[in-house]
Design a protein around this motif. Structure first.
Motif, PDB file in Angstrom:
ATOM      1  N   LEU A 124       0.838  -1.206   0.000  1.00  0.00           N
ATOM      2  CA  LEU A 124       0.000   0.000   0.000  1.00  0.00           C
ATOM      3  C   LEU A 124       0.869   1.250   0.000  1.00  0.00           C
ATOM      4  CD1 LEU A 124      -2.625  -1.036   2.699  1.00  0.00           C
ATOM      5  CD2 LEU A 124      -3.020  -0.851   0.233  1.00  0.00           C
ATOM      6  N   ALA A 125       0.294   2.339  -0.537  1.00  0.00           N
ATOM      7  CA  ALA A 125       0.994   3.627  -0.535  1.00  0.00           C
ATOM      8  C   ALA A 125       0.090   4.656   0.125  1.00  0.00           C
ATOM      9  CB  ALA A 125       1.294   4.034  -1.971  1.00  0.00           C
ATOM     10  N   LEU A 126       0.673   5.729   0.629  1.00  0.00           N
ATOM     11  CA  LEU A 126      -0.155   6.793   1.221  1.00  0.00           C
ATOM     12  C   LEU A 126      -0.088   8.075   0.392  1.00  0.00           C
ATOM     13  CD1 LEU A 126       0.395   6.365   5.065  1.00  0.00           C
ATOM     14  CD2 LEU A 126      -1.702   5.999   3.765  1.00  0.00           C
ATOM     15  N   ASP A 127       0.506   7.989  -0.794  1.00  0.00           N
ATOM     16  CA  ASP A 127       0.658   9.202  -1.607  1.00  0.00           C
ATOM     17  C   ASP A 127      -0.332   9.233  -2.762  1.00  0.00           C
ATOM     18  OD1 ASP A 127       1.571   7.156  -3.125  1.00  0.00           O
ATOM     19  OD2 ASP A 127       3.584   7.964  -3.475  1.00  0.00           O
ATOM     20  N   GLY A 128      -1.428   8.484  -2.619  1.00  0.00           N
ATOM     21  CA  GLY A 128      -2.448   8.493  -3.670  1.00  0.00           C
ATOM     22  C   GLY A 128      -2.178   7.486  -4.780  1.00  0.00           C
ATOM     23  N   ALA A 129      -1.110   6.707  -4.641  1.00  0.00           N
ATOM     24  CA  ALA A 129      -0.817   5.695  -5.674  1.00  0.00           C
ATOM     25  C   ALA A 129      -1.663   4.444  -5.427  1.00  0.00           C
ATOM     26  CB  ALA A 129       0.666   5.337  -5.628  1.00  0.00           C
ATOM     27  N   PRO A 130      -1.965   3.690  -6.490  1.00  0.00           N
ATOM     28  CA  PRO A 130      -2.704   2.436  -6.296  1.00  0.00           C
ATOM     29  C   PRO A 130      -1.832   1.404  -5.561  1.00  0.00           C
ATOM     30  CG  PRO A 130      -2.062   2.691  -8.595  1.00  0.00           C
ATOM     31  CD  PRO A 130      -1.658   3.957  -7.890  1.00  0.00           C
ATOM     32  N   ALA A 131      -2.467   0.336  -5.064  1.00  0.00           N
ATOM     33  CA  ALA A 131      -1.694  -0.724  -4.404  1.00  0.00           C
ATOM     34  C   ALA A 131      -0.757  -1.370  -5.417  1.00  0.00           C
ATOM     35  CB  ALA A 131      -2.644  -1.766  -3.820  1.00  0.00           C
ATOM     36  N   SER A 282       6.707  -6.260   7.823  1.00  0.00           N
ATOM     37  CA  SER A 282       5.555  -5.453   8.240  1.00  0.00           C
ATOM     38  C   SER A 282       5.348  -5.611   9.739  1.00  0.00           C
ATOM     39  CB  SER A 282       4.311  -5.898   7.462  1.00  0.00           C
ATOM     40  OG  SER A 282       4.061  -7.266   7.703  1.00  0.00           O
ATOM     41  N   GLY A 283       4.390  -4.863  10.290  1.00  0.00           N
ATOM     42  CA  GLY A 283       4.175  -4.847  11.744  1.00  0.00           C
ATOM     43  C   GLY A 283       4.940  -3.681  12.349  1.00  0.00           C
ATOM     44  N   GLY A 284       4.627  -3.341  13.592  1.00  0.00           N
ATOM     45  CA  GLY A 284       5.209  -2.162  14.242  1.00  0.00           C
ATOM     46  C   GLY A 284       6.727  -2.099  14.170  1.00  0.00           C
ATOM     47  N   VAL A 285       7.408  -3.247  14.311  1.00  0.00           N
ATOM     48  CA  VAL A 285       8.872  -3.260  14.328  1.00  0.00           C
ATOM     49  C   VAL A 285       9.446  -2.964  12.929  1.00  0.00           C
ATOM     50  CG1 VAL A 285      10.898  -4.651  14.989  1.00  0.00           C
ATOM     51  CG2 VAL A 285       8.784  -4.843  16.302  1.00  0.00           C
ATOM     52  N   ALA A 286       8.607  -3.063  11.907  1.00  0.00           N
ATOM     53  CA  ALA A 286       9.055  -2.723  10.546  1.00  0.00           C
ATOM     54  C   ALA A 286       9.386  -1.237  10.420  1.00  0.00           C
ATOM     55  CB  ALA A 286       8.000  -3.115   9.521  1.00  0.00           C
ATOM     56  N   ALA A 287       9.047  -0.437  11.451  1.00  0.00           N
ATOM     57  CA  ALA A 287       9.455   0.975  11.446  1.00  0.00           C
ATOM     58  C   ALA A 287      10.915   1.113  11.876  1.00  0.00           C
ATOM     59  CB  ALA A 287       8.570   1.778  12.407  1.00  0.00           C
ATOM     60  N   ASN A 288      11.502   0.058  12.448  1.00  0.00           N
ATOM     61  CA  ASN A 288      12.860   0.157  12.999  1.00  0.00           C
ATOM     62  C   ASN A 288      13.895   0.446  11.906  1.00  0.00           C
ATOM     63  OD1 ASN A 288      15.558  -1.474  13.808  1.00  0.00           O
ATOM     64  ND2 ASN A 288      14.618  -0.492  15.572  1.00  0.00           N
ATOM     65  N   VAL A 307      10.701  -4.714  -0.404  1.00  0.00           N
ATOM     66  CA  VAL A 307       9.655  -3.692  -0.373  1.00  0.00           C
ATOM     67  C   VAL A 307       9.247  -3.449   1.078  1.00  0.00           C
ATOM     68  CG1 VAL A 307       7.312  -3.104  -1.102  1.00  0.00           C
ATOM     69  CG2 VAL A 307       8.864  -4.225  -2.689  1.00  0.00           C
ATOM     70  N   LEU A 308       9.357  -2.200   1.507  1.00  0.00           N
ATOM     71  CA  LEU A 308       9.047  -1.827   2.889  1.00  0.00           C
ATOM     72  C   LEU A 308       7.760  -1.015   2.919  1.00  0.00           C
ATOM     73  CD1 LEU A 308      12.653  -0.598   3.750  1.00  0.00           C
ATOM     74  CD2 LEU A 308      11.635  -2.792   4.370  1.00  0.00           C
ATOM     75  N   PRO A 309       6.929  -1.198   3.950  1.00  0.00           N
ATOM     76  CA  PRO A 309       5.677  -0.422   4.010  1.00  0.00           C
ATOM     77  C   PRO A 309       5.971   1.039   4.356  1.00  0.00           C
ATOM     78  CG  PRO A 309       5.899  -1.826   5.956  1.00  0.00           C
ATOM     79  CD  PRO A 309       7.090  -2.111   5.086  1.00  0.00           C
ATOM     80  N   PRO A 310       5.075   1.966   3.972  1.00  0.00           N
ATOM     81  CA  PRO A 310       5.240   3.341   4.442  1.00  0.00           C
ATOM     82  C   PRO A 310       5.252   3.307   5.977  1.00  0.00           C
ATOM     83  CG  PRO A 310       3.284   3.126   3.023  1.00  0.00           C
ATOM     84  CD  PRO A 310       3.817   1.754   3.247  1.00  0.00           C
ATOM     85  N   PRO A 311       6.174   4.054   6.643  1.00  0.00           N
ATOM     86  CA  PRO A 311       6.252   3.973   8.106  1.00  0.00           C
ATOM     87  C   PRO A 311       4.891   4.119   8.795  1.00  0.00           C
ATOM     88  CG  PRO A 311       8.108   5.198   7.274  1.00  0.00           C
ATOM     89  CD  PRO A 311       7.228   4.901   6.083  1.00  0.00           C
ATOM     90  N   THR A 315       2.348   0.209  11.890  1.00  0.00           N
ATOM     91  CA  THR A 315       1.546  -0.136  13.081  1.00  0.00           C
ATOM     92  C   THR A 315       0.094  -0.392  12.652  1.00  0.00           C
ATOM     93  OG1 THR A 315       1.466   2.220  13.490  1.00  0.00           O
ATOM     94  CG2 THR A 315       2.938   0.968  14.869  1.00  0.00           C
ATOM     95  N   ASP A 316      -0.732  -0.802  13.622  1.00  0.00           N
ATOM     96  CA  ASP A 316      -2.093  -1.231  13.291  1.00  0.00           C
ATOM     97  C   ASP A 316      -2.874  -0.128  12.568  1.00  0.00           C
ATOM     98  OD1 ASP A 316      -1.422  -3.559  14.456  1.00  0.00           O
ATOM     99  OD2 ASP A 316      -2.579  -3.258  16.297  1.00  0.00           O
ATOM    100  N   ASN A 317      -3.547  -0.505  11.498  1.00  0.00           N
ATOM    101  CA  ASN A 317      -4.332   0.455  10.709  1.00  0.00           C
ATOM    102  C   ASN A 317      -5.403  -0.328   9.961  1.00  0.00           C
ATOM    103  OD1 ASN A 317      -3.432   0.056   7.665  1.00  0.00           O
ATOM    104  ND2 ASN A 317      -1.617  -0.230   8.953  1.00  0.00           N
ATOM    105  N   ALA A 318      -6.363   0.387   9.368  1.00  0.00           N
ATOM    106  CA  ALA A 318      -7.469  -0.308   8.705  1.00  0.00           C
ATOM    107  C   ALA A 318      -7.305  -0.360   7.191  1.00  0.00           C
ATOM    108  CB  ALA A 318      -8.789   0.361   9.064  1.00  0.00           C
TER     109      ALA A 318
END
Ligand code: KG4
Ligand code: ZN
Length: 357
Positions: A124-131, A282-288, A307-311, A315-318
């Motif tokens: 997933l992206a948070l900049d308006g890009a598709p998955a 992924s998961g909270g520790v993936a921010a490390n 491929v790393l998730p957006p920081p 953590t938990d999100n919907a």
């Protein structure tokens, strides 16, 4: 499923102490992503109080859903909700809400495993890009406050667990060591920040292995050794003040490196066995920051894309629940909203998930 269009999806997550609501569009583009954190409500009790969590979810959901619907750019066509694992009362609040919403609007409803949510978050992206499209074979590490496992993800988001922690989760060990040092909860982000200033070779710490289970990890021996060292040096609570003593930085850097070594040790052999096209975390520790850097390096050495998730989606999100819901929908999964229950235990295996290890 790559390139396919999906129903616009409302995702609901309430498995622990975070109420989250998101809407993603037909291409998995995140249209809305809202969170209500309960950290302040639980802080006076020093941990998550299950009954309080349920009540907070009950308060937050009716406040989050209407603005999420308003900022979506079209009608909701599918509802996806976390059914487990998690706190049973907390899960029930989210899933009754989701079932009522789906029933009232005659929408299809899908149950999502929380871990399947984390597993799709790197796409997933948070900049308006598709998955991002998902390749056929992905090696995926999930490391959070409650879980630490390696999975092989197959086409369409199915997942099979290849290895797991036998005791604590990685995030839990960061939180525990931080607590002994008097650092604020959750410990992971603070440890990450302070460890940058320490010498990771300064404190020798063990990296225990599990006999006959090369892909499983253990963190409790490592955690206990770090806590014994803190006590032996008289450093309990030493992280709380303004002037943090130098050995605290060194301990945290050494501890963080040992945790990351443990998490990544199975990777070369898993890559050899499963020949993945991609590796994710992924998961909270993936921010490390160390874990992210070391995984990028390992991917470079192995010639596999990382491929790393957006920081903000570690953590938990919907949004991740909505995306996992779209993939489950595409595999034909559906729930009857009138006969739908929580699956709080990790023993529940949704059709797309195998935890045989
Ligand atoms: O995925 P998550 O939000 O909740 C669970 O499902 O458990 O993960 C929370 C965990 C906490 O243990 C927190 O300390 C850890 O993720 N965490 C980190 C970092 N940010 C959060 N651990 C290490 N480094 C970080 N930067
Ligand atoms: Zn989680």
């Amino acid at each position: 499923m790559n390139g396919a269009r999906f129903p616009r999806t409302l995702g609901i997550e309430s498995s622990c102490d975070e109420t989250a609501v998101a809407v993603i569009d037909a291409d998995g583009r995140v249209e809305t992503h809202l969170l209500a954190s309960q950290v302040a409500a639980h802080a006076p009790f020093g941990g998550v109080v299950p009954e309080l969590a349920s009540r907070e979810h009950l308060k937050a959901l009716p406040l989050l859903v209407p603005p999420a619907l308003e900022s979506a750019s079209g009608e909701i066509e599918l509802v996806a909700v976390t059914a487990g694992p998690g706190l049973v009362g907390a899960l029930l609040v989210g899933l009754r809400f989701a079932a009522a919403f789906a029933w009232a609007r005659r929408l299809p409803l899908v149950a999502v495993d929380h871990l399947q949510g984390h597993l799709v978050s790197p796409f997933l992206a948070l900049d308006g890009a598709p998955a991002r499209p998902m390749p056929e074979r992905v090696l995926a590490l999930v490391a959070s406050g409650g879980h630490s496992s390696w999975y092989l993800m197959g086409p369409g988001g199915t997942a099979e667990r290849l290895g797991r922690t036998r005791d604590d989760a990685a995030g839990e060990t960061f939180d525990k060591v931080a607590q002994v040092l008097g650092l604020p909860y959750p410990g992971g982000p603070v440890v990450d920040r302070l460890a940058r200033r320490g010498d990771a070779g300064a404190v020798p710490l063990p990296r225990p292995r599990i006999k006959d289970a090369p892909f499983d990890f253990s963190f409790s021996g490592l955690k206990s050794a770090a806590i014994r060292w803190i006590r032996a040096q008289g450093l309990q609570g030493a992280g709380a003040g303004e002037d943090v003593p130098r050995p605290v930085y060194d301990l945290l850097a050494s501890f963080e490196r040992a945790v990351v070594d443990q998490l990544l040790r199975p990777l070369p052999e898993l890559a050899r066995l499963h020949r993945p096209e991609m590796v994710t975390v992924s998961g909270g520790v993936a921010a490390n920051s160390l874990l992210r850097r070391r995984l990028e390096e390992a991917g470079g050495d192995l010639g596999i894309e990382v491929v790393l998730p957006p920081p903000a989606l570690t953590t938990d999100n919907a949004a991740m629940i909505a995306r996992a819901g779209q993939l489950a929908w595409a595999r034909g999964e559906r729930q009857d909203p009138r006969r739908f229950d929580a699956r709080p235990s990790t023993k529940w295996q949704p059709p797309g998930m195998r935890r045989n290890r």
